[in-house]
Enzyme design. Structure first.
Site, PDB file in Angstrom:
ATOM      1  N   CYS A  44       0.840  -1.179   0.047  1.00 34.38           N
ATOM      2  CA  CYS A  44       0.014   0.096  -0.081  1.00 34.38           C
ATOM      3  C   CYS A  44       0.795   1.194   0.007  1.00 34.38           C
ATOM      4  CB  CYS A  44      -0.730  -0.049   1.454  1.00 34.38           C
ATOM      5  SG  CYS A  44      -2.195   1.273   1.363  1.00 34.38           S
ATOM      6  N   ASP A  87       0.470   3.648   1.772  1.00 32.31           N
ATOM      7  CA  ASP A  87       0.500   4.208   2.964  1.00 32.31           C
ATOM      8  C   ASP A  87       2.063   4.537   3.746  1.00 32.31           C
ATOM      9  OD1 ASP A  87       0.422   4.610   5.930  1.00 32.31           O
ATOM     10  OD2 ASP A  87      -1.843   3.926   5.645  1.00 32.31           O
ATOM     11  N   ARG A 141       3.222   4.618   6.407  1.00 37.67           N
ATOM     12  CA  ARG A 141       3.653   3.775   7.485  1.00 37.67           C
ATOM     13  C   ARG A 141       4.138   2.399   7.107  1.00 37.67           C
ATOM     14  NH1 ARG A 141      -2.131   4.351  10.381  1.00 37.67           N
ATOM     15  NH2 ARG A 141      -2.726   4.006   8.070  1.00 37.67           N
ATOM     16  N   HIS A 160      -2.108  -4.248   4.900  1.00 32.96           N
ATOM     17  CA  HIS A 160      -2.014  -3.553   6.375  1.00 32.96           C
ATOM     18  C   HIS A 160      -3.385  -3.436   6.946  1.00 32.96           C
ATOM     19  CE1 HIS A 160      -2.435   0.908   6.027  1.00 32.96           C
ATOM     20  NE2 HIS A 160      -2.092   0.564   4.589  1.00 32.96           N
ATOM     21  N   CYS A 197      -5.944  -0.025   6.978  1.00 36.18           N
ATOM     22  CA  CYS A 197      -5.789   0.673   5.742  1.00 36.18           C
ATOM     23  C   CYS A 197      -7.005   1.394   5.413  1.00 36.18           C
ATOM     24  CB  CYS A 197      -5.775  -0.613   4.438  1.00 36.18           C
ATOM     25  SG  CYS A 197      -5.413   0.189   3.094  1.00 36.18           S
TER      26      CYS A 197
END
Ligand code: ZN
Length: 221
Positions: free
Chosen positions: A53, A55, A57, A109, A112
């Site tokens: 992803c 993202d 993180r 994750h 999400c």
């Protein structure tokens, strides 16, 4: 030291932080005497293609404890593998046929935002059209997901089922199918990252040449 100034002070500070971070990292790696940059300049031989992803993180290298040169990476919102996505297909083709990676990890994750957005009816603009791919996954598993009363648990399961479906999606491509005709050292894994610990949870849906759950209808000659 700073190469650029902006009219906006916060913009300048933010940019300087990025550039200072790069200078520090570059110096540290040059000083650690492992010769990393010397090795990287010669070429890349990663064993792993990471499809994760976007993202912030869930960075591939840190999550896998690897260094530059170890992981070929493709990331998008909610780690979706769409057969008409030339970006994903190009990365997959290069990784499998040129780099000859041995492992592909589809890494979702928990927590999400893409998954949460796909479960809502709210409009986010252009992104909504990408989220339809996720809504399709939900629809495929609607009976199971709708039976989970707790919203967070339902989201977590949706994250997992999305990864499972994206692994299946990769196995349907001619790129992966043709690679399996030539070699047996290619495995496609489905995993989910726990944000609280950074740990990868293996969903045990690994697909290999001899065990890939590919439905006959999708098998190319
Ligand atoms: Zn995400």
């Amino acid at each position: 030291m700073c190469t650029k100034k902006f009219d906006n002070e916060k913009l300048t500070q933010s940019f300087e932080k990025i550039m200072a971070g790069n200078r520090q990292w570059s110096q540290e790696v040059q000083n650690d005497e492992t010769g990393l940059f010397h090795e990287l300049a010669k070429g890349q031989h990663p064993d792993l293609l990471w499809i994760g992803c976007s993202d912030s993180r869930v960075p591939a290298n840190q999550i896998t404890g690897t260094r530059p040169g170890d992981v070929f990476v493709h990331r998008n919102v909610a780690n979706v593998c769409v057969h008409s996505d030339m970006n994903m297909l190009s990365v997959l083709d290069f990784a499998v046929n040129i780099l000859k990676v041995k492992h592909i990890i589809v890494a979702g994750h928990y927590g999400c935002g893409g998954i949460t957005a796909a479960m809502s009816k709210k409009q986010y603009g252009l992104l909504d059209n990408w989220l339809i791919h996720l809504k399709d996954v939900y629809e495929m598993h609607a009976n199971e997901l709708n039976a989970i009363a707790d919203t967070h648990k339902r989201e977590d399961r949706f994250v997992e089922l999305n990864v499972v479906e994206q692994v299946a999606s990769l196995c349907k491509t001619t790129i992966v199918q043709n690679a399996w005709k030539e070699r047996d050292d290619l495995a496609v894994h489905g995993m989910v990252i726990q944000l609280e610990t950074g740990e990868l949870v293996d969903l045990n849906v690994t697909a290999t040449k001899s065990d890939n759950r590919l439905k006959e209808f999708y098998a190319f000659e």
